[in-house]
Design a protein around this motif. Structure first.
Motif, PDB file in Angstrom:
ATOM      1  N   ASN A 155       0.894  -1.186  -0.115  1.00 38.59           N
ATOM      2  CA  ASN A 155      -0.004   0.084  -0.097  1.00 38.59           C
ATOM      3  C   ASN A 155       0.798   1.139   0.081  1.00 38.59           C
ATOM      4  OD1 ASN A 155      -2.464  -1.045   0.031  1.00 38.59           O
ATOM      5  ND2 ASN A 155      -2.484  -1.303   2.152  1.00 38.59           N
ATOM      6  N   GLN A 156       1.776   1.275   0.751  1.00 41.05           N
ATOM      7  CA  GLN A 156       2.762   2.452   0.960  1.00 41.05           C
ATOM      8  C   GLN A 156       3.472   2.773  -0.432  1.00 41.05           C
ATOM      9  OE1 GLN A 156       2.544   4.622   3.467  1.00 41.05           O
ATOM     10  NE2 GLN A 156       3.611   6.062   2.254  1.00 41.05           N
ATOM     11  N   ILE A 157       3.871   1.763  -1.047  1.00 37.11           N
ATOM     12  CA  ILE A 157       4.565   1.568  -2.431  1.00 37.11           C
ATOM     13  C   ILE A 157       3.533   2.684  -3.528  1.00 37.11           C
ATOM     14  CG2 ILE A 157       5.724   0.681  -4.551  1.00 37.11           C
ATOM     15  CD1 ILE A 157       6.414  -1.422  -2.204  1.00 37.11           C
ATOM     16  N   LEU A 158       2.391   2.114  -3.409  1.00 39.89           N
ATOM     17  CA  LEU A 158       1.205   2.576  -4.516  1.00 39.89           C
ATOM     18  C   LEU A 158       0.878   4.071  -4.021  1.00 39.89           C
ATOM     19  CD1 LEU A 158      -0.723   2.384  -6.675  1.00 39.89           C
ATOM     20  CD2 LEU A 158      -2.392   1.475  -4.716  1.00 39.89           C
ATOM     21  N   ILE A 159       0.753   4.455  -2.519  1.00 35.51           N
ATOM     22  CA  ILE A 159       0.680   5.651  -2.153  1.00 35.51           C
ATOM     23  C   ILE A 159       1.825   6.666  -2.648  1.00 35.51           C
ATOM     24  CG2 ILE A 159       0.419   7.316  -0.229  1.00 35.51           C
ATOM     25  CD1 ILE A 159      -1.003   4.922   0.927  1.00 35.51           C
ATOM     26  N   ASP A 160       3.020   6.171  -2.487  1.00 33.38           N
ATOM     27  CA  ASP A 160       4.118   7.129  -2.952  1.00 33.38           C
ATOM     28  C   ASP A 160       4.219   7.398  -4.330  1.00 33.38           C
ATOM     29  OD1 ASP A 160       5.005   7.135  -0.278  1.00 33.38           O
ATOM     30  OD2 ASP A 160       6.154   5.395  -0.374  1.00 33.38           O
ATOM     31  N   LYS A 161       3.975   6.235  -5.197  1.00 35.51           N
ATOM     32  CA  LYS A 161       3.813   6.459  -6.670  1.00 35.51           C
ATOM     33  C   LYS A 161       2.647   7.500  -7.215  1.00 35.51           C
ATOM     34  CE  LYS A 161       6.477   2.555  -7.950  1.00 35.51           C
ATOM     35  NZ  LYS A 161       6.441   1.466  -9.070  1.00 35.51           N
ATOM     36  N   LEU A 162       1.563   7.470  -6.503  1.00 31.96           N
ATOM     37  CA  LEU A 162       0.503   8.244  -6.889  1.00 31.96           C
ATOM     38  C   LEU A 162       0.853   9.862  -6.263  1.00 31.96           C
ATOM     39  CD1 LEU A 162      -2.716   6.062  -6.113  1.00 31.96           C
ATOM     40  CD2 LEU A 162      -1.855   6.643  -8.369  1.00 31.96           C
ATOM     41  N   ARG A 163       1.412   9.973  -5.508  1.00 32.28           N
ATOM     42  CA  ARG A 163       1.745  11.321  -5.056  1.00 32.28           C
ATOM     43  C   ARG A 163       2.725  11.832  -5.792  1.00 32.28           C
ATOM     44  NH1 ARG A 163       1.546  10.799   1.604  1.00 32.28           N
ATOM     45  NH2 ARG A 163      -0.556  10.398   1.548  1.00 32.28           N
TER      46      ARG A 163
END
Length: 69
Positions: free
Chosen positions: A61-69
């Motif tokens: 989840n954190q990897i996806l959040i960082d990529k979307l930001r």
């Protein structure tokens, strides 16, 4: 058409008035249908509206959040 239909009614030409009334209703329905089709095409081209995507990942989840930001 409405005026001609009214004249037919006043002159007791009921069948002609009914036929003209039917034709008038068909023109209205056809115009309404074409308006809906054209309106949806225009709305699709303009892409008005919002799109939402919900993703639920059990991991990363954190990897996806960082990529979307």
């Amino acid at each position: 058409m409405f005026t001609i239909r009214t004249i037919f009614i006043v002159k007791q030409l009921r069948i002609q008035a009914a036929v003209l009334g039917l034709f008038e209703a068909l023109v209205y329905v056809f115009g309404f249908s074409v308006g809906i089709l054209v309106g949806t095409k225009i709305e699709h081209k303009l892409s008005i509206g919002y799109s939402s995507i919900f993703v639920n990942l059990p991991t990363k989840n954190q990897i996806l959040i960082d990529k979307l930001r």
